[in-house]
Structure formats: structure tokens, C-alpha cells
Scaffold this motif. Structure first.
Motif, PDB file in Angstrom:
ATOM      1  N   ALA A 123       0.842  -1.205   0.000  1.00 59.28           N
ATOM      2  CA  ALA A 123       0.000   0.000   0.000  1.00 59.28           C
ATOM      3  C   ALA A 123       0.876   1.255   0.000  1.00 59.28           C
ATOM      4  CB  ALA A 123      -0.930  -0.011   1.213  1.00 59.28           C
ATOM      5  N   VAL A 124       2.018   1.196   0.685  1.00 59.31           N
ATOM      6  CA  VAL A 124       2.918   2.358   0.684  1.00 59.31           C
ATOM      7  C   VAL A 124       3.510   2.547  -0.717  1.00 59.31           C
ATOM      8  CG1 VAL A 124       4.916   3.472   1.769  1.00 59.31           C
ATOM      9  CG2 VAL A 124       3.479   1.966   3.124  1.00 59.31           C
ATOM     10  N   LEU A 126       0.968   4.188  -2.785  1.00 55.21           N
ATOM     11  CA  LEU A 126       0.828   5.606  -2.438  1.00 55.21           C
ATOM     12  C   LEU A 126       1.986   6.412  -3.023  1.00 55.21           C
ATOM     13  CD1 LEU A 126      -0.529   7.939  -0.946  1.00 55.21           C
ATOM     14  CD2 LEU A 126       0.660   7.242   1.134  1.00 55.21           C
ATOM     15  N   LEU A 142      -4.371   9.444  -1.155  1.00 53.39           N
ATOM     16  CA  LEU A 142      -5.050   9.307   0.143  1.00 53.39           C
ATOM     17  C   LEU A 142      -5.381  10.660   0.769  1.00 53.39           C
ATOM     18  CD1 LEU A 142      -3.178   6.356   1.954  1.00 53.39           C
ATOM     19  CD2 LEU A 142      -5.350   6.304   0.726  1.00 53.39           C
ATOM     20  N   VAL A 192      -0.610   5.409   5.336  1.00 51.13           N
ATOM     21  CA  VAL A 192      -1.239   4.128   5.006  1.00 51.13           C
ATOM     22  C   VAL A 192      -1.785   3.460   6.273  1.00 51.13           C
ATOM     23  CG1 VAL A 192      -0.604   1.745   4.370  1.00 51.13           C
ATOM     24  CG2 VAL A 192      -0.046   3.654   2.838  1.00 51.13           C
ATOM     25  N   ASN A 212      -4.842   5.203   7.610  1.00 47.79           N
ATOM     26  CA  ASN A 212      -5.958   4.985   6.694  1.00 47.79           C
ATOM     27  C   ASN A 212      -6.531   3.566   6.837  1.00 47.79           C
ATOM     28  OD1 ASN A 212      -7.616   5.835   4.414  1.00 47.79           O
ATOM     29  ND2 ASN A 212      -6.482   4.286   3.268  1.00 47.79           N
TER      30      ASN A 212
END
Ligand code: NCD
Length: 317
Positions: free
Chosen positions: A34-35, A38, A45, A307, A310
Motif C-alpha cells: 500500500a505504501v 501511495l 489518500l 497508510v 488509513n
């Protein structure tokens, strides 16, 4: 659900982050991917947690961890409250962790990020509150989000974590980042060497945990004996404020300095990491070299903490 991983996003929802031992490989992989996403689409985000409130309760000083959580929360659209150290809060008047948590709960905090000098403070806060608690450093034992930052830095440098030889050097006994990183690395196929004088060697409970997980660490006292084999060298400062006996500190201070001479036999591909702040254990002469990975490592703290917040607060993106 991410391809090839055996967990779903709901496993992160309202989850406390107290120890790196509480996370499996797939959790770490989920976060790291996920990082990466991003970083590929910065801004994706932004505003995802608009209207939520983050309470950053830092009973100990901090630069990187506090500011990266603060900026992360703000980028997500959250409001941020709390304090960045004991001065400027009622802790100096003797206010307890319990009362502080209860009060910010009353103000509507959606998440707590807590740093404390006492071991167990974060889990105590999680016990007395239904609001998710993220430890931002718990005495000399754990710093789980730093371990995630460190894993991300390794993955970014090598494209993988499996198969690497990782040396951890410095104050492994009192430094909380090395134990959390060691716990996290035990999910991977790595070789770990703890490099420290006996007085600062890794605590037995960490060694036992790793051994049970099938990652039996080696112990060394001198960097020169192992430098040439390493892919990653994780350097930490001596935790002056945590060593119980000042005469013990006098004996070990200045014992290590990782400089170009110390890395003479290292692989050209070696990456040096450090959670920072550095004192005298990591020479500035490495800063401009290909070994230096610590500033990139620190920069990864921001997307990583975005992340994490979130995922825990269900921003849904
Ligand atoms: C570390 C910490 O607070 O444990 N800093 C950080 O969060 N990056 C390392 C240290 O203080 O030595």
C-alpha cells in the motif's frame, strides 16, 4: 484483498498497534504494498479521513515520529491534537496516562498515537480505551511503526527482504527499534547478526522469540568480523537516557563509529540504515555515499504512517 496475500483489509480496522509480534508476514506485505502504491500516486489518500481526530500523546521527546504522524494525519484530512513532549502539557503537574487518555477520548479522538518512557504504556492505554492505540515507542521494548518504516526502507533498496543478511549494531538491549525490527524480520527468510558489546547485546526474550520462529540470530561484538557479509547494516545510538547505571554508559559510549574505514570490506551494495537521531555512532562521511540509506528510510515514515492510519480508520481508498 491484495493478490497473493491471505488477509483482507478488515483485519486492520480499529486495530491496536502495540507490538511488531502481533503482525504476520502478510500484514507487513499488505502495508508495504500500500505504501508503494501511495508513492506511485501521491495524493491518492489526501483527505481520506476528513473529519476524524488524531490524538498524538507524546510523553517523551520526538522529532521524526511525531512530525511524520502529524503530517500524515493532516494529509489524510484529520485534525490533530495532543502534545509533543512532557513540557507544555499537564504531565509536568503529575497528570497520569490514564486520565490523559480518558480526557482525549471525551474530546472525540478517533485514534491515539502514544509514546511513553514506560514499557507497557501503550498496551495499558489500549486496555482502558476502545479507541485504537498506535504505539510510537514504548520504553526500551518496542517501536512497531518504526519497524514498518525500516522494512519498507529495506524493500525499497533491494526490491525484497527475503535472502538478505542483516546486521544490527549498537545498543540492542535498550533500543526499542531494533527489537521491533527483529520481530518483524522474523517473518522473512533472513540472516540476522546482532553486533554489540555484551552489556548492550539483544535481550534474551527477543533471541528466544526469533529462535522459535526459525531465525536463529548470530551474536558478534565487532563489526569488522561481519561487515563484508552484510547486505543491510542497521545502526542505533546508545540509549543514554535508558541505561540504568551511568558508569555503564561511560564504559560503552563512543565504542562504535560506523565510518568509511569500518566499511572498508563491505559490499558496494551494502545499505546502512539508522532510525535516527544519530549521535557519534554513524559518521557524516557516509552521507554522500551509496551506503547511506537513512534519510530515504526516514522519508518513508510519512507515506507509511498515512497508510497505517488509513487502514486502521477505514478510509476506504
Ligand atoms: C528512535 C526512538 O525513539 O526509539 N527514534 C525514532 O523514533 N526514529 C530511536 C532513538 O531514539 O534512538
Amino acid at each position: 484483498m491484495q493478490v497473493g496475500l491471505n488477509i483482507s483489509v478488515s483485519e486492520f480496522l480499529r486495530r491496536d498497534v502495540i507490538s511488531a509480534r502481533d503482525f504476520k508476514r502478510d500484514h507487513f506485505e499488505y502495508i508495504l504494498r500500500a505504501v508503494e502504491d501511495l508513492e506511485k500516486s501521491p495524493g491518492s489518500l489526501d483527505g481520506a479521513l476528513r473529519g476524524k481526530l488524531a490524538a498524538l500523546l507524546f510523553f517523551e521527546p520526538s522529532t521524526r515520529t511525531y512530525s511524520s504522524f502529524q503530517i500524515a494525519a493532516e494529509r489524510l484530512g484529520m485534525k490533530v491534537t495532543g502534545f509533543a513532549g512532557p513540557t507544555g502539557s499537564s504531565i509536568t503537574k503529575g497528570e497520569t496516562l490514564h486520565d490523559t487518555v480518558k480526557m482525549f477520548e471525551g474530546y472525540g479522538a478517533d485514534v491515539f498515537v502514544i509514546r511513553h518512557n514506560r514499557m507497557g504504556a501503550a498496551s495499558f492505554a489500549a486496555e482502558i480505551s476502545d479507541t485504537p492505540v498506535i504505539s510510537a515507542g514504548d520504553g526500551s521494548r518496542e517501536h512497531p511503526t518504526q519497524a514498518m518504516v525500516d522494512l519498507y526502507a529495506i524493500k525499497r533498496a533491494f526490491g525484497r527482504i527475503d535472502g538478505l543478511k542483516v546486521g544490527m549494531l549498537g545498543d540492542l538491549r535498550y533500543g526499542r527499534t531494533s527489537s521491533s525490527l527483529a520481530y518483524a524480520l522474523s517473518n522473512y527468510d533472513v540472516e540476522i547478526t546482532f553486533i554489540a558489546p555484551e552489556a548492550l547485546q539483544m535481550r534474551p526474550e527477543v533471541i528466544h522469540f526469533l529462535t522459535r520462529r526459525g531465525v536463529t540470530p548470530k551474536k558478534e561484538s565487532a563489526l569488522k568480523d561481519v561487515a563484508r557479509a552484510l547486505d543491510v547494516l542497521y545502526v542505533t545510538r546508545i540509549q543514554k537516557e535508558r541505561i540504568p547505571d551511568p558508569t555503564e554508559f561511560e564504559k560503552v559510549k563512543g565504542m562504535y563509529e560506523v565510518n568509511l574505514e569500518a566499511l572498508r570490506e563491505a559490499k558496494p551494495s551494502l545499505k546502512v540504515l539508522h532510525p535516527l537521531p544519530r549521535v557519534d555512532e554513524l559518521s557524516a562521511e557516509l552521507d554522500g555515499t551509496s551506503y547511506a540509506h537513512y534519510f530515504t528510510q526516514a522519508a518513508g515514515g510519512l507515506p507509511l504512517r498515512m497508510v497505517l492510519l488509513n487502514l486502521i480508520l477505514g478510509g476506504g481508498r
